[in-house]
Design a protein around this motif. Structure first.
Motif, mmCIF file in Angstrom:
data_model
loop_
_atom_site.group_PDB
_atom_site.id
_atom_site.type_symbol
_atom_site.label_atom_id
_atom_site.label_comp_id
_atom_site.label_asym_id
_atom_site.label_seq_id
_atom_site.Cartn_x
_atom_site.Cartn_y
_atom_site.Cartn_z
ATOM 1 N N THR A 87 1.258 -0.861 -0.115
ATOM 2 C CA THR A 87 0.309 0.287 -0.014
ATOM 3 C C THR A 87 0.714 1.303 0.261
ATOM 4 O O THR A 87 0.244 2.692 -0.615
ATOM 5 C CB THR A 87 -1.163 -0.155 1.257
ATOM 6 N N ALA A 88 1.555 1.492 0.562
ATOM 7 C CA ALA A 88 2.977 2.602 1.235
ATOM 8 C C ALA A 88 3.636 2.785 -0.782
ATOM 9 O O ALA A 88 3.330 4.035 -0.775
ATOM 10 C CB ALA A 88 3.763 2.299 1.551
ATOM 11 N N HIS A 89 3.699 2.026 -1.706
ATOM 12 C CA HIS A 89 4.331 1.654 -2.569
ATOM 13 C C HIS A 89 3.855 2.890 -3.544
ATOM 14 O O HIS A 89 3.955 2.980 -4.177
ATOM 15 C CB HIS A 89 4.601 0.756 -3.101
ATOM 16 N N ALA A 90 2.253 1.958 -3.359
ATOM 17 C CA ALA A 90 1.605 2.492 -4.355
ATOM 18 C C ALA A 90 0.928 4.032 -3.747
ATOM 19 O O ALA A 90 1.019 5.393 -5.178
ATOM 20 C CB ALA A 90 0.066 1.753 -4.327
ATOM 21 N N VAL A 91 0.424 4.728 -2.867
ATOM 22 C CA VAL A 91 0.469 5.524 -2.421
ATOM 23 C C VAL A 91 1.571 6.597 -2.881
ATOM 24 O O VAL A 91 1.230 7.407 -3.427
ATOM 25 C CB VAL A 91 0.420 5.580 -1.281
ATOM 26 N N GLY A 92 2.655 5.750 -2.525
ATOM 27 C CA GLY A 92 3.589 7.131 -3.132
ATOM 28 C C GLY A 92 3.780 7.057 -4.318
ATOM 29 O O GLY A 92 3.543 8.101 -4.851
ATOM 30 N N ALA B 345 -2.670 -5.797 2.858
ATOM 31 C CA ALA B 345 -2.448 -4.873 1.327
ATOM 32 C C ALA B 345 -3.500 -5.292 0.879
ATOM 33 O O ALA B 345 -4.111 -4.608 0.061
ATOM 34 C CB ALA B 345 -0.799 -5.624 0.449
ATOM 35 N N PHE B 346 -4.246 -6.050 1.066
ATOM 36 C CA PHE B 346 -5.442 -7.121 -0.155
ATOM 37 C C PHE B 346 -6.519 -6.702 0.295
ATOM 38 O O PHE B 346 -7.096 -5.703 -0.400
ATOM 39 C CB PHE B 346 -5.783 -8.441 0.046
#
Lengths: 316, 355
Positions: A87-92, B345-346
């Protein structure tokens, strides 16, 4: 002005950023974890403090941690947000490239693909079970060849005849490489072969059955290796974007998540220079038999990780 | 003195205990309840199993070894479906020939089939004076008990997200678990069912916007919390609505009847059965999509062939409906972190999509 901190404690490297209200990175650092996340975080935080102005440090409103040691370090430094690295990578990345549709991320011990549509993650995958095709593989092979992992790209550029190296499994790749070395391949050809093997492994694992669309952003530590970037470009036959802060996007992402979850209270960024002791033990407090990690600050129990109830705290 | 034991799966051990308790002769037979699955059991099983065998084999073998070490001299095992059909034979060989345990091994199944009268003969070893009539009566009762506990626990699972008073809920659950051990006759079951349902209904507060997640996959990982890193409990704790179809009563009582219908429902993707619960994984995923669930988590132990069959079909379904499905394979893992990261994450992804 308010400031936010994001720390990404990966298996190989530890990254940290300080951002301002407008999501600009004002201070950052990138250091090796050396299998000691607590020490690495101490060094990282001290370096961030050194690089920041006094005014920034007085106005920190949230701290987030991500990466495989996120829970441990999050508890030690009192992070306000603890989130997984996907999630962190996606948001960043979305914050920097709102039109991104594919994120290729190759880190120290894992690699992932994140598919995004209209700034929403719709699919992701992460390697399972083994570290083939990741940064750990590259750095161990670099060591075998007697060069620094940072120099690999210089060798890649020199190669005209990359060695063909099996990509599926690290162990096979290694024996392939030794074999190719022994029959006289040049160092640069071996290294180019390794870079190609990483890409081959990644496409086998993740891209099969998925449609890869523009815009593609490549990040994680391995994206600093230009050889792998070039190899990706020719394999996918598409343009690949590598941000100048591509290794920091996870840290940026968690800083942004921390910002959005901030409760509006000031928080201080520090990590005490004392000994943190970790003890792992199977708790017998109930029939769950959780594997509990006890974190001690000096001799005092600071917190626990992995417990499903509170019994373990009275049952040491 | 006979000391009888059996391998463990989830909470069903309690029902087996209840059943055995009723048919044995207390004067010369004792029941040794198996421990809940834990690390020690897994290690015991792992040490003594073929490396590439599916994980439930390791759990059940470990559970048996643990009971044998504690003094059991009769072990009951069943089998059927997939490789599970050969568990008993191989486990008997490992325990007796390789490890040298001396005990009686009762395999109720003959290959893939349960032959009733052969099984009865074997059960009579525990109590030679057991009459067929008594046995049938207790089997009937046990079926009722199994239905009761599965139905009520499924009902709770699907409604836990609407219940605020977790303490009360826990006490209801504990009561049911206790009942599984102690309850004596069918009228008591009927009484309990009513009581529990009413109690739960008073606790339910309807709310919107609950994330709904289905869990499909291999039966052992689904029904035994330890072997799936307590996935279900963790999701429930976070307040999501969880649906899982696989229960012991489904597998033992309903599977034969419903398989045809499942195949028909998923005829777009399946022409014939793909073994064990693979068909269910596909059909139930389609059903969950139909019911407006937000995502499905598919879990299986390492080396589970029927579920490996199901996976590419599920991937296709996921593409066709652009419906998120997460896959995870368990082996004898020692750390939950990787799994938790992926589940987290899912769920983040499901929440982002929902918004």
């Amino acid at each position: 002005m308010r400031y936010y901190v994001g720390i990404d404690i990966g298996s190989i490297s530890t990254k940290g950023v300080v951002i301002d209200e407008n999501n600009n990175i004002v201070a950052s650092d990138y250091i090796w974890t050396n299998a000691s996340p607590i020490d690495a975080s101490k060094r990282l935080i001290n370096s961030l403090i050194k690089k920041s102005k006094k005014e920034w440090l007085e106005n920190i409103y949230a701290i987030g941690t991500t990466g495989s040691a996120r829970k441990l370090i999050g508890k030690i430094i009192g992070a306000t947000s603890i989130k997984n690295e996907i999630t962190a990578h996606a948001v960043g990345t979305i914050s920097k490239y709102p039109d991104v549709s594919t994120i290729i991320e190759i880190g120290g011990q894992d690699s992932k693909i994140i598919i995004i549509k209209n700034s929403v993650v719709i699919d992701y995958a992460m390697n399972t079970l083994c570290a083939a095709g990741t940064g750990a593989f590259l750095s161990s092979q670099a060591k075998r060849l007697g060069i620094e992992v940072e120099q690999m790209q210089n060798y890649y550029e020199k190669s005209n005849n990359p060695a063909k190296i099996a990509a599926r499994c690290t162990v096979f790749a290694e024996s392939d490489m030794i074999h190719k070395a022994q029959i006289g391949y040049k160092k640069e050809d071996l290294i180019a072969g390794l870079c190609n093997a990483i890409v081959e492994n990644y496409t086998n694992n993740f891209i099969r059955g998925r449609r890869i669309e523009d815009k593609i952003v490549f990040q994680g530590g391995v994206s600093r290796n230009n050889g792998v970037v070039e190899s990706f470009k020719s394999k996918l036959n598409k343009d690949i974007h590598v941000d100048k802060d591509s290794h920091l996007l996870g840290a940026l992402g968690i800083a942004l998540i921390a910002k959005s979850e901030s409760r509006g209270e000031r928080i201080s960024l520090n990590i005490k220079d004392i000994e943190y002791r970790i003890r792992e033990k199977e708790c017998k407090g109930c029939s769950n038999n959780c594997e509990v990690v006890y974190i001690y600050e000096d001799e005092e129990l600071l917190d626990t990780i992995g417990n499903r109830c509170e019994n373990c705290k009275s049952n040491i | 003195m006979i000391v009888v034991s059996y391998p463990n799966i989830g909470e069903y051990e309690r029902i087996v205990y209840n059943f055995l308790n009723k048919i044995i002769d207390n004067s010369n037979c004792k029941i040794l309840r198996p421990e809940k699955n834990n690390k020690k059991i897994l290690e015991l099983g792992e040490e003594n199993s073929p490396t590439n065998v599916c994980t439930p084999f390791k759990y059940t073998l470990g559970s048996m070894i643990n009971s044998l070490n504690k003094g059991a001299n009769v072990i009951i095992q069943i089998g059927g479906g997939c490789r599970f059909g050969y568990y008993a034979q191989i486990q008997e060989k490992i325990l007796k020939k390789d490890m040298g345990y001396k005990f009686e091994f009762i395999n109720l199944y003959n290959g893939n089939k349960l032959e009733f009268f052969t099984a009865v003969k074997k059960v009579k070893m525990l109590n030679p004076r057991l009459s067929l009539q008594k046995l049938l009566k207790e089997i009937y009762f046990t079926i009722k008990l199994l239905r009761f506990s599965d139905n009520i626990l499924t009902y709770i699972r699907e409604n836990e997200c609407y219940i605020e008073d977790k303490e009360k809920l826990q006490s209801i659950k504990n009561n049911i678990l206790n009942d599984m051990l102690k309850i004596k006759n069918i009228s008591e079951i009927n009484l309990k069912r009513k009581e529990c349902e009413e109690e739960i209904d008073t606790l339910i507060v309807e709310k919107d916007d609950v994330l709904k997640i289905g869990i499909v996959g291999e039966l052992y990982s689904l029904m035994d919390p330890f072997s799936s890193s307590f996935l279900e409990n963790d999701l429930l704790k976070k307040g999501y609505k969880i649906k899982r179809y696989t229960t012991a009563s489904y597998l033992l009582l309903d599977k034969n009847k419903s398989e045809k219908k499942l195949l028909k429902d998923s005829k777009q993707y399946l022409k014939y059965k793909i073994g064990a619960d693979g068909t269910e994984s596909v059909a139930h995923t389609l059903e969950l999509i139909d019911e407006g669930y937000d995502g499905v988590i598919h879990i299986k132990p390492f080396g589970c062939t029927p579920e490996i069959n199901a996976m590419p079909i599920l991937k296709k379904i996921s593409d066709d409906y652009s419906f998120p499905i997460m896959f995870y394979t368990f082996d004898t893992l020692n750390s939950d972190t990787g799994f938790q990261t992926r589940v987290e994450a899912f769920i983040d992804m499901l929440e982002m999509r929902k918004k």
